[in-house]
Design a protein around this motif. Structure first.
Motif, PDB file in Angstrom:
ATOM      1  N   VAL A 153       4.442  -0.257   3.953  1.00  0.00           N
ATOM      2  CA  VAL A 153       5.431  -1.298   4.256  1.00  0.00           C
ATOM      3  C   VAL A 153       4.744  -2.506   4.883  1.00  0.00           C
ATOM      4  O   VAL A 153       5.040  -3.667   4.552  1.00  0.00           O
ATOM      5  N   LYS A 154       3.815  -2.247   5.773  1.00  0.00           N
ATOM      6  CA  LYS A 154       3.097  -3.340   6.440  1.00  0.00           C
ATOM      7  C   LYS A 154       2.326  -4.192   5.436  1.00  0.00           C
ATOM      8  O   LYS A 154       2.297  -5.432   5.538  1.00  0.00           O
ATOM      9  N   ASN A 155       1.697  -3.542   4.465  1.00  0.00           N
ATOM     10  CA  ASN A 155       0.906  -4.273   3.473  1.00  0.00           C
ATOM     11  C   ASN A 155       1.761  -4.920   2.396  1.00  0.00           C
ATOM     12  O   ASN A 155       1.256  -5.691   1.581  1.00  0.00           O
ATOM     13  N   GLY A 156       3.056  -4.602   2.370  1.00  0.00           N
ATOM     14  CA  GLY A 156       3.946  -5.181   1.371  1.00  0.00           C
ATOM     15  C   GLY A 156       4.618  -6.446   1.863  1.00  0.00           C
ATOM     16  O   GLY A 156       4.290  -6.988   2.921  1.00  0.00           O
ATOM     17  N   LYS A 157       5.606  -6.896   1.083  1.00  0.00           N
ATOM     18  CA  LYS A 157       6.301  -8.139   1.399  1.00  0.00           C
ATOM     19  C   LYS A 157       7.803  -7.946   1.573  1.00  0.00           C
ATOM     20  O   LYS A 157       8.525  -8.921   1.792  1.00  0.00           O
ATOM     21  N   ASP A 158       8.268  -6.707   1.476  1.00  0.00           N
ATOM     22  CA  ASP A 158       9.707  -6.458   1.565  1.00  0.00           C
ATOM     23  C   ASP A 158      10.214  -6.784   2.964  1.00  0.00           C
ATOM     24  O   ASP A 158       9.570  -6.473   3.972  1.00  0.00           O
ATOM     25  N   GLY A 159      11.410  -7.375   3.003  1.00  0.00           N
ATOM     26  CA  GLY A 159      11.987  -7.742   4.295  1.00  0.00           C
ATOM     27  C   GLY A 159      12.600  -6.567   5.026  1.00  0.00           C
ATOM     28  O   GLY A 159      12.597  -6.521   6.261  1.00  0.00           O
ATOM     29  N   LEU A 160      13.136  -5.599   4.282  1.00  0.00           N
ATOM     30  CA  LEU A 160      13.762  -4.425   4.896  1.00  0.00           C
ATOM     31  C   LEU A 160      13.422  -3.194   4.069  1.00  0.00           C
ATOM     32  O   LEU A 160      13.636  -3.178   2.852  1.00  0.00           O
ATOM     33  N   VAL A 161      12.906  -2.175   4.730  1.00  0.00           N
ATOM     34  CA  VAL A 161      12.545  -0.924   4.056  1.00  0.00           C
ATOM     35  C   VAL A 161      13.109   0.242   4.861  1.00  0.00           C
ATOM     36  O   VAL A 161      12.968   0.286   6.092  1.00  0.00           O
ATOM     37  N   ASN A 162      13.764   1.163   4.171  1.00  0.00           N
ATOM     38  CA  ASN A 162      14.270   2.388   4.791  1.00  0.00           C
ATOM     39  C   ASN A 162      13.352   3.551   4.427  1.00  0.00           C
ATOM     40  O   ASN A 162      13.027   3.751   3.252  1.00  0.00           O
ATOM     41  N   ILE A 163      12.933   4.314   5.423  1.00  0.00           N
ATOM     42  CA  ILE A 163      12.065   5.476   5.210  1.00  0.00           C
ATOM     43  C   ILE A 163      12.826   6.728   5.635  1.00  0.00           C
ATOM     44  O   ILE A 163      13.321   6.806   6.762  1.00  0.00           O
ATOM     45  N   PHE A 164      12.907   7.695   4.738  1.00  0.00           N
ATOM     46  CA  PHE A 164      13.620   8.939   5.003  1.00  0.00           C
ATOM     47  C   PHE A 164      12.610  10.082   5.134  1.00  0.00           C
ATOM     48  O   PHE A 164      11.677  10.188   4.339  1.00  0.00           O
ATOM     49  N   SER A 165      12.818  10.934   6.128  1.00  0.00           N
ATOM     50  CA  SER A 165      11.911  12.058   6.356  1.00  0.00           C
ATOM     51  C   SER A 165      12.700  13.243   6.896  1.00  0.00           C
ATOM     52  O   SER A 165      13.681  13.069   7.620  1.00  0.00           O
ATOM     53  N   ASP A 166      12.254  14.450   6.521  1.00  0.00           N
ATOM     54  CA  ASP A 166      12.901  15.652   7.061  1.00  0.00           C
ATOM     55  C   ASP A 166      12.116  16.235   8.235  1.00  0.00           C
ATOM     56  O   ASP A 166      12.437  17.316   8.714  1.00  0.00           O
ATOM     57  N   PHE A 167      11.079  15.512   8.695  1.00  0.00           N
ATOM     58  CA  PHE A 167      10.316  15.944   9.871  1.00  0.00           C
ATOM     59  C   PHE A 167      10.900  15.269  11.107  1.00  0.00           C
ATOM     60  O   PHE A 167      10.469  14.190  11.508  1.00  0.00           O
ATOM     61  N   LYS A 168      11.880  15.927  11.697  1.00  0.00           N
ATOM     62  CA  LYS A 168      12.590  15.333  12.829  1.00  0.00           C
ATOM     63  C   LYS A 168      11.677  15.125  14.025  1.00  0.00           C
ATOM     64  O   LYS A 168      11.764  14.109  14.723  1.00  0.00           O
ATOM     65  N   SER A 169      10.794  16.084  14.282  1.00  0.00           N
ATOM     66  CA  SER A 169       9.909  15.969  15.445  1.00  0.00           C
ATOM     67  C   SER A 169       8.980  14.765  15.313  1.00  0.00           C
ATOM     68  O   SER A 169       8.712  14.064  16.298  1.00  0.00           O
ATOM     69  N   SER A 170       8.498  14.502  14.100  1.00  0.00           N
ATOM     70  CA  SER A 170       7.618  13.349  13.895  1.00  0.00           C
ATOM     71  C   SER A 170       8.372  12.042  14.107  1.00  0.00           C
ATOM     72  O   SER A 170       7.842  11.087  14.693  1.00  0.00           O
ATOM     73  N   LEU A 171       9.609  11.993  13.644  1.00  0.00           N
ATOM     74  CA  LEU A 171      10.419  10.792  13.852  1.00  0.00           C
ATOM     75  C   LEU A 171      10.676  10.559  15.337  1.00  0.00           C
ATOM     76  O   LEU A 171      10.661   9.413  15.806  1.00  0.00           O
ATOM     77  N   GLU A 172      10.906  11.631  16.075  1.00  0.00           N
ATOM     78  CA  GLU A 172      11.143  11.492  17.515  1.00  0.00           C
ATOM     79  C   GLU A 172       9.896  11.002  18.235  1.00  0.00           C
ATOM     80  O   GLU A 172       9.981  10.238  19.199  1.00  0.00           O
ATOM     81  N   VAL A 173       8.725  11.437  17.768  1.00  0.00           N
ATOM     82  CA  VAL A 173       7.478  10.966  18.369  1.00  0.00           C
ATOM     83  C   VAL A 173       7.302   9.472  18.132  1.00  0.00           C
ATOM     84  O   VAL A 173       6.911   8.717  19.031  1.00  0.00           O
TER      85      VAL A 173
END
Length: 201
Positions: free
Chosen positions: A11-31
């Protein structure tokens, strides 16, 4: 965490203004979204998110339930399994926390201790109470050791003599000594008084 790190970097290297990222690793998202983190893999994506926001863009993180029939999540799992089974490559991240290293070392030490304990020629009575050393540790660390408990767990204290009287044991002596003709089964049992009031001398 590695997958989230790669996704945010893209996402950082791209040009999109808004990106949604979905993950089933809840602990990683909380970190990643927590106020602070000590995970070494979390620092880079957190920094990348800050830079994305500074550029006026946005990246949003969402948790999805695993194995819930979501098409995108099922597709990601399928691709992960395919790569794991068909491609041989070095691990992206092979480090582990110090706590895990301590756990592995402790498990190896306990296994070696257990082998010596099981193969040893002494402590047969104690092994009847505690077949495994970790079981003995969990129990004995919670109680106050007394002479009576020690004699009971080791098979000393005149028990052999008592059982021999009722023909429940072949010998009136402890396995640790050679019979000397005294009433005492071994030196450990001398001057020990039990609740019944009997004393071996």
């Amino acid at each position: 965490m590695v997958a989230l790190q790669r996704a945010i970097r893209r996402v950082k290297n791209g040009k999109d203004g808004l990106v949604n990222i979905f993950s089933d690793f809840k602990s990683s998202l909380e970190v990643l979204t927590g106020p602070r983190t000590y995970h070494p893999l979390a620092h880079e994506p957190r920094r990348d998110v800050s830079e994305i926001v500074a550029e006026g863009r946005a990246v949003r993180l969402f948790w999805v339930r695993a194995y819930a029939g979501l098409a995108g999540n099922e597709r990601a799992d399928e691709l992960t399994r395919r790569v794991a089974l068909t491609k041989k490559m070095a691990a992206d991240y092979d480090k582990f926390p110090l706590s895990y290293a301590k756990k592995v070392i402790r498990a190896a030490n306990l296994e070696e201790w257990q082998e010596r304990y099981a193969e040893g020629s002494t402590g047969e009575i104690t092994k009847c109470f505690f077949p495994r050393v970790e079981q003995a540790y969990r129990v004995l660390r919670k109680i106050e050791m007394t002479s009576q408990i020690a004699l009971t767990l080791t098979g000393h204290g005149g028990f052999a003599q008592y059982l021999h009287r009722f023909k429940l044991k072949d010998s009136p002596y402890c396995a640790c000594v050679i019979p000397l003709g005294s009433r005492t089964c071994c030196t450990f049992s001398r001057n020990v008084q039990f609740s019944c009031g009997s004393v071996w001398r």
